[in-house]
Design a protein around this motif. Structure first.
Motif, mmCIF file in Angstrom:
data_model
loop_
_atom_site.group_PDB
_atom_site.id
_atom_site.type_symbol
_atom_site.label_atom_id
_atom_site.label_comp_id
_atom_site.label_asym_id
_atom_site.label_seq_id
_atom_site.Cartn_x
_atom_site.Cartn_y
_atom_site.Cartn_z
ATOM 1 N N VAL A 55 0.819 -1.225 0.090
ATOM 2 C CA VAL A 55 -0.015 0.007 0.111
ATOM 3 C C VAL A 55 0.746 1.260 0.122
ATOM 4 C CG1 VAL A 55 -1.562 1.289 1.469
ATOM 5 C CG2 VAL A 55 -1.946 -1.011 1.052
ATOM 6 N N LEU A 56 1.809 1.291 1.092
ATOM 7 C CA LEU A 56 2.886 2.676 1.096
ATOM 8 C C LEU A 56 3.444 2.986 -0.168
ATOM 9 C CD1 LEU A 56 3.979 2.381 4.860
ATOM 10 C CD2 LEU A 56 2.077 3.883 3.813
ATOM 11 N N ASN A 57 3.984 1.832 -0.851
ATOM 12 C CA ASN A 57 4.757 1.702 -1.981
ATOM 13 C C ASN A 57 4.156 2.241 -3.238
ATOM 14 O OD1 ASN A 57 8.008 1.502 -1.845
ATOM 15 N ND2 ASN A 57 6.984 -0.226 -0.402
ATOM 16 N N LEU A 58 2.707 1.541 -3.429
ATOM 17 C CA LEU A 58 1.763 2.047 -4.349
ATOM 18 C C LEU A 58 1.513 3.584 -4.342
ATOM 19 C CD1 LEU A 58 0.097 1.151 -6.608
ATOM 20 C CD2 LEU A 58 -1.840 0.809 -4.814
ATOM 21 N N LEU A 59 1.404 4.192 -2.954
ATOM 22 C CA LEU A 59 0.989 5.568 -2.739
ATOM 23 C C LEU A 59 2.293 6.337 -3.197
ATOM 24 C CD1 LEU A 59 -0.463 5.830 0.787
ATOM 25 C CD2 LEU A 59 -1.600 6.137 -1.603
ATOM 26 N N VAL A 60 3.429 5.877 -3.222
ATOM 27 C CA VAL A 60 4.545 6.507 -3.840
ATOM 28 C C VAL A 60 4.567 6.295 -5.207
ATOM 29 C CG1 VAL A 60 7.170 6.344 -4.034
ATOM 30 C CG2 VAL A 60 6.055 6.053 -1.820
ATOM 31 N N ILE A 61 4.262 5.418 -5.798
ATOM 32 C CA ILE A 61 4.387 5.147 -7.250
ATOM 33 C C ILE A 61 3.162 6.081 -7.776
ATOM 34 C CG2 ILE A 61 3.708 3.591 -9.065
ATOM 35 C CD1 ILE A 61 4.903 1.420 -7.476
ATOM 36 N N ILE A 62 2.064 6.191 -7.038
ATOM 37 C CA ILE A 62 1.004 6.983 -7.840
ATOM 38 C C ILE A 62 1.348 8.504 -7.675
ATOM 39 C CG2 ILE A 62 -1.449 7.656 -7.636
ATOM 40 C CD1 ILE A 62 -2.018 4.916 -6.526
ATOM 41 N N SER A 63 1.910 8.935 -6.616
ATOM 42 C CA SER A 63 2.432 10.282 -6.420
ATOM 43 C C SER A 63 3.302 10.843 -7.391
ATOM 44 C CB SER A 63 2.937 10.385 -4.934
ATOM 45 O OG SER A 63 1.939 10.195 -3.916
ATOM 46 N N LEU B 243 14.341 7.935 -9.937
ATOM 47 C CA LEU B 243 15.118 6.815 -9.231
ATOM 48 C C LEU B 243 14.190 6.438 -8.035
ATOM 49 C CD1 LEU B 243 18.525 8.456 -9.286
ATOM 50 C CD2 LEU B 243 17.752 6.792 -10.677
ATOM 51 N N LEU B 244 13.609 7.289 -7.239
ATOM 52 C CA LEU B 244 12.786 6.850 -6.158
ATOM 53 C C LEU B 244 11.625 6.017 -6.727
ATOM 54 C CD1 LEU B 244 12.507 10.085 -3.897
ATOM 55 C CD2 LEU B 244 14.019 8.157 -3.721
ATOM 56 N N LEU B 245 10.872 6.315 -7.843
ATOM 57 C CA LEU B 245 10.104 5.679 -8.500
ATOM 58 C C LEU B 245 10.497 4.276 -8.798
ATOM 59 C CD1 LEU B 245 7.234 5.461 -9.698
ATOM 60 C CD2 LEU B 245 8.275 6.160 -11.771
ATOM 61 N N SER B 246 11.726 4.057 -9.198
ATOM 62 C CA SER B 246 12.274 2.549 -9.488
ATOM 63 C C SER B 246 12.210 1.933 -8.176
ATOM 64 C CB SER B 246 13.861 2.825 -10.072
ATOM 65 O OG SER B 246 14.119 1.716 -10.334
ATOM 66 N N ASP C 251 10.259 -2.195 -4.154
ATOM 67 C CA ASP C 251 9.590 -2.205 -2.791
ATOM 68 C C ASP C 251 8.444 -3.105 -2.957
ATOM 69 O OD1 ASP C 251 12.155 -1.458 -1.639
ATOM 70 O OD2 ASP C 251 11.425 0.586 -1.491
ATOM 71 N N PHE C 252 7.402 -2.429 -3.936
ATOM 72 C CA PHE C 252 6.253 -2.913 -4.117
ATOM 73 C C PHE C 252 6.148 -4.338 -4.443
ATOM 74 C CE2 PHE C 252 2.682 -3.688 -7.099
ATOM 75 C CZ PHE C 252 1.598 -3.318 -6.533
ATOM 76 N N CYS C 253 7.350 -4.650 -5.375
ATOM 77 C CA CYS C 253 7.184 -6.291 -5.723
ATOM 78 C C CYS C 253 7.520 -6.940 -4.565
ATOM 79 C CB CYS C 253 8.188 -6.432 -6.923
ATOM 80 S SG CYS C 253 7.767 -5.610 -8.309
#
Length: 337
Positions: free
Chosen positions: A53-61, A75-78, A83-85
């Motif tokens: 959930v938290l990493n999905l929020l980062v990806i969406i943001s 780079l943070l997105l990568s 981390d999401f995986c």
């Protein structure tokens, strides 16, 4: 990488129950008190869900808001994607808590391939983050022209593709003949050739960690010297100099924040590799294996929390996403910095 850990987990007492009671060739379960098993299940399941959930929020943001489309955030997105995986891969670890694998030999091989790829991609991204901060601190005037979004995207893509090709090649035999190294039914083991393992350890751990440590030591030295210079000359700067100082301060802050991410990453990952590398024939205890695996997974959960603590924009993005304001037309142009 994870071979010794999972091999250790499969090593149980002779009195343990069978994974497949109807088969004599079955592996044995790890016997624990019910309360301990429930605690482990609940803890790992909670970390898994929160990590996703938290990493999905980062990806969406970072993907949605245009103001966040910067080389560093790419780079943070990568890192967030890897981390999401990892959050999803924890499901396999939860399945293996009792020492039994019920998903078949092919899924076992696929699980290990994904584990290797994602782990290497995370470490590769950390190297890119270190290089990004090094260039920003050492060559601030060249940074905007040399480090562009397109170039960073290419570097990230090359990193992921290289990880996929490298580990598919290293684990080729295990994928072509899944289960060939299992000693009993319900076991999940892969074996890497000696020289391939040495190359993998150097590429996935020793080399990247060495580069990260060297770059961040140099960044720290420059950051300290620049901070002293800023404090000693703050009263004598011109307006133009003030602008330069502001830029330097922002770069130093970004370096400090990402430095925390890197340090936490090393603290969580190094024990994992150290236990794995503790020796081919040496016995790795189940407790130590479980501890370093949980510590490794915990890193993917901690990264978004670090962003939330150091990056005000992440908190703003979470509010916009959770209140569904992100669905409004033109929300991607919102100034959340």
């Amino acid at each position: 990488m994870a071979l010794l850990l999972f091999t250790a987990i499969m090593t149980t007492s002779e009195e343990a129950e069978l994974c497949f009671p109807q088969l004599n060739s079955s592996c044995r379960k790890i016997m624990r008190p019910h309360s301990v098993s429930m605690l482990i299940y609940i803890t790992l399941s909670s970390i898994s869900v929160l990590t996703v959930v938290l990493n999905l929020l980062v990806i969406i943001s970072i993907s949605h808001f245009k103001k966040l489309h910067t080389p560093t955030n790419v780079l943070l997105l990568s890192l967030a994607v890897s981390d999401f995986c990892v959050g999803f891969l924890m499901i396999f670890q939860i399945i293996l808590i009792d020492g039994c694998w019920f998903l078949g030999d092919l899924m076992c091989a696929v699980h290990f391939v994904l584990d290797y790829i994602i782990t290497s991609a995370s470490i590769g991204t950390m190297v890119l983050i270190s290089i990004d901060r090094y260039v920003a601190i050492y060559y601030p005037l060249l940074y905007p022209t040399k480090v562009t979004q397109n170039r960073v995207r290419i570097c990230v893509s090359v990193c992921w593709v290289a990880c996929v090709l490298c580990h598919c090649l290293i684990l080729k035999d295990n994928v072509e003949q899944p289960g060939r190294y299992n000693t009993c039914l319900g076991e999940c083991v892969v074996v890497i050739e000696y020289y391939a393992g040495i190359v993998d350890v150097f590429i996935s751990f020793i080399g990247p960690v060495t580069v990260i440590v060297i770059l961040y030591v140099r960044i720290f030295v420059v950051a300290v010297s620049q901070a002293r210079a800023l404090r000693s000359h703050i009263r004598d700067v011109t307006l133009q100099g003030s602008v330069r100082i502001t830029v330097k301060k922002s770069e130093l802050k970004a370096a400090r924040t990402l430095g925390v991410v890197v340090v936490v990453f090393l603290i969580c990952v190094c024990p994992f590799f150290c236990v794995t590398l503790s020796g081919g024939d040496s016995v790795v205890s189940v407790s130590s294996a479980a501890f370093v695996m949980c510590l490794f997974f915990l890193n993917s959960f901690l990264n978004p929390l670090i962003y939330a603590f150091f990056y005000p924009w992440f908190i703003k993005c979470i509010k916009v996403i959770l209140t569904l304001q992100i669905l409004k037309p033109g929300s991607c142009d919102a100034n959340i910095l």
